[in-house]
Scaffold this motif. Sequence first.
Motif, PDB file in Angstrom:
ATOM      1  N   ALA A 211       0.830  -1.202   0.000  1.00 32.20           N
ATOM      2  CA  ALA A 211       0.000   0.000   0.000  1.00 32.20           C
ATOM      3  C   ALA A 211       0.865   1.253   0.000  1.00 32.20           C
ATOM      4  O   ALA A 211       1.971   1.272   0.541  1.00 32.20           O
ATOM      5  N   SER A 212       0.331   2.303  -0.604  1.00 33.11           N
ATOM      6  CA  SER A 212       1.079   3.555  -0.681  1.00 33.11           C
ATOM      7  C   SER A 212       1.300   4.155   0.702  1.00 33.11           C
ATOM      8  O   SER A 212       2.330   4.785   0.957  1.00 33.11           O
ATOM      9  N   ASP A 213       0.345   3.966   1.617  1.00 33.50           N
ATOM     10  CA  ASP A 213       0.508   4.495   2.970  1.00 33.50           C
ATOM     11  C   ASP A 213       1.663   3.818   3.694  1.00 33.50           C
ATOM     12  O   ASP A 213       2.411   4.464   4.433  1.00 33.50           O
ATOM     13  N   ALA A 214       1.808   2.499   3.480  1.00 35.12           N
ATOM     14  CA  ALA A 214       2.910   1.775   4.115  1.00 35.12           C
ATOM     15  C   ALA A 214       4.253   2.232   3.560  1.00 35.12           C
ATOM     16  O   ALA A 214       5.231   2.396   4.311  1.00 35.12           O
ATOM     17  N   PHE A 215       4.324   2.451   2.264  1.00 35.55           N
ATOM     18  CA  PHE A 215       5.578   2.927   1.677  1.00 35.55           C
ATOM     19  C   PHE A 215       5.882   4.347   2.124  1.00 35.55           C
ATOM     20  O   PHE A 215       7.039   4.696   2.384  1.00 35.55           O
ATOM     21  N   ARG A 216       4.854   5.170   2.229  1.00 34.69           N
ATOM     22  CA  ARG A 216       5.068   6.542   2.684  1.00 34.69           C
ATOM     23  C   ARG A 216       5.587   6.560   4.124  1.00 34.69           C
ATOM     24  O   ARG A 216       6.428   7.387   4.475  1.00 34.69           O
ATOM     25  N   LYS A 217       5.092   5.632   4.952  1.00 30.42           N
ATOM     26  CA  LYS A 217       5.581   5.562   6.331  1.00 30.42           C
ATOM     27  C   LYS A 217       7.058   5.198   6.353  1.00 30.42           C
ATOM     28  O   LYS A 217       7.828   5.712   7.182  1.00 30.42           O
ATOM     29  N   GLN A 218       7.487   4.327   5.445  1.00 31.77           N
ATOM     30  CA  GLN A 218       8.908   4.007   5.341  1.00 31.77           C
ATOM     31  C   GLN A 218       9.722   5.229   4.942  1.00 31.77           C
ATOM     32  O   GLN A 218      10.810   5.473   5.478  1.00 31.77           O
ATOM     33  N   LEU A 219       9.188   6.015   4.016  1.00 33.80           N
ATOM     34  CA  LEU A 219       9.886   7.233   3.597  1.00 33.80           C
ATOM     35  C   LEU A 219      10.000   8.224   4.744  1.00 33.80           C
ATOM     36  O   LEU A 219      11.038   8.895   4.904  1.00 33.80           O
TER      37      LEU A 219
END
Length: 264
Positions: A211-219
Amino acid sequence: GSQAAADAVKSEEVQTQFLQTKLMPNLTERLLKLVGEVARTSAAGDGEEYRFPQLAGSHLTPDELGSPCLAFVRTCCHLLALDSRCSDQVAITRRQLLKLLHVREFGPHAEFREMCLGFCLPDVICSYCNDCRDLDLCRDDELARHSWQCRVCGQQHNLAAIERRLVAVLQQRAREYQLQDLQCVKCKQVTSGHLRSSCSLCSGQLRNTLASDAFRKQLVVFNNIATFHGFELLGELAGWMLGQRRDGEAAAPAAGRARRAQLG
């Protein structure tokens, strides 16, 4: 063998009874008293000691964090609930503590959230003594004090090499996100075509496996690591992926500029 099993069952019953009838009532009373005192003290003051520390793994908004007293209640109840033998008693304790803080039991503010995410960089080798260990860049106490000395020989770690590895990890995760598979929402099958808008088996809607939210949290974690430890190049890359605009070289710390020169 049968006697040992019976003794084990009896011991488990005694422990469960102690937890439910002795420990939890006493613990609940102490927590109610402590939380009430902390709530009154924190409400009267607005100094630095009443604020959450900004660490490399910090990712929650002020609204999600709530008050320090509420964070203490959420954490204590979450840890106590790990023992399933006293889950009912913990639920009662949690309800009483949240009521004391005027927080709804099933509201979003009562939900436990990890306040500090972790990121472990594996196999960091000291250039002086060749000691190899994993470094948690978000939660390690020594690194939180900006102490980068080797635990064995005391020599400084090569921060430029560490930043290069972090940049490589971030670029690899970005590639994995861009090249990820699409999965059907209905049948959970991974699609074989790259230009399809629906599943070839059941015509279900396709979605990303990450999910984009999970990747954004990594960023956000990478960006926080860069800001906290002064990794300028890593911060520029993570900020660019997040869509942030940086104010230029003048705003970067001197240590970060020096490491960027070494990277170049």
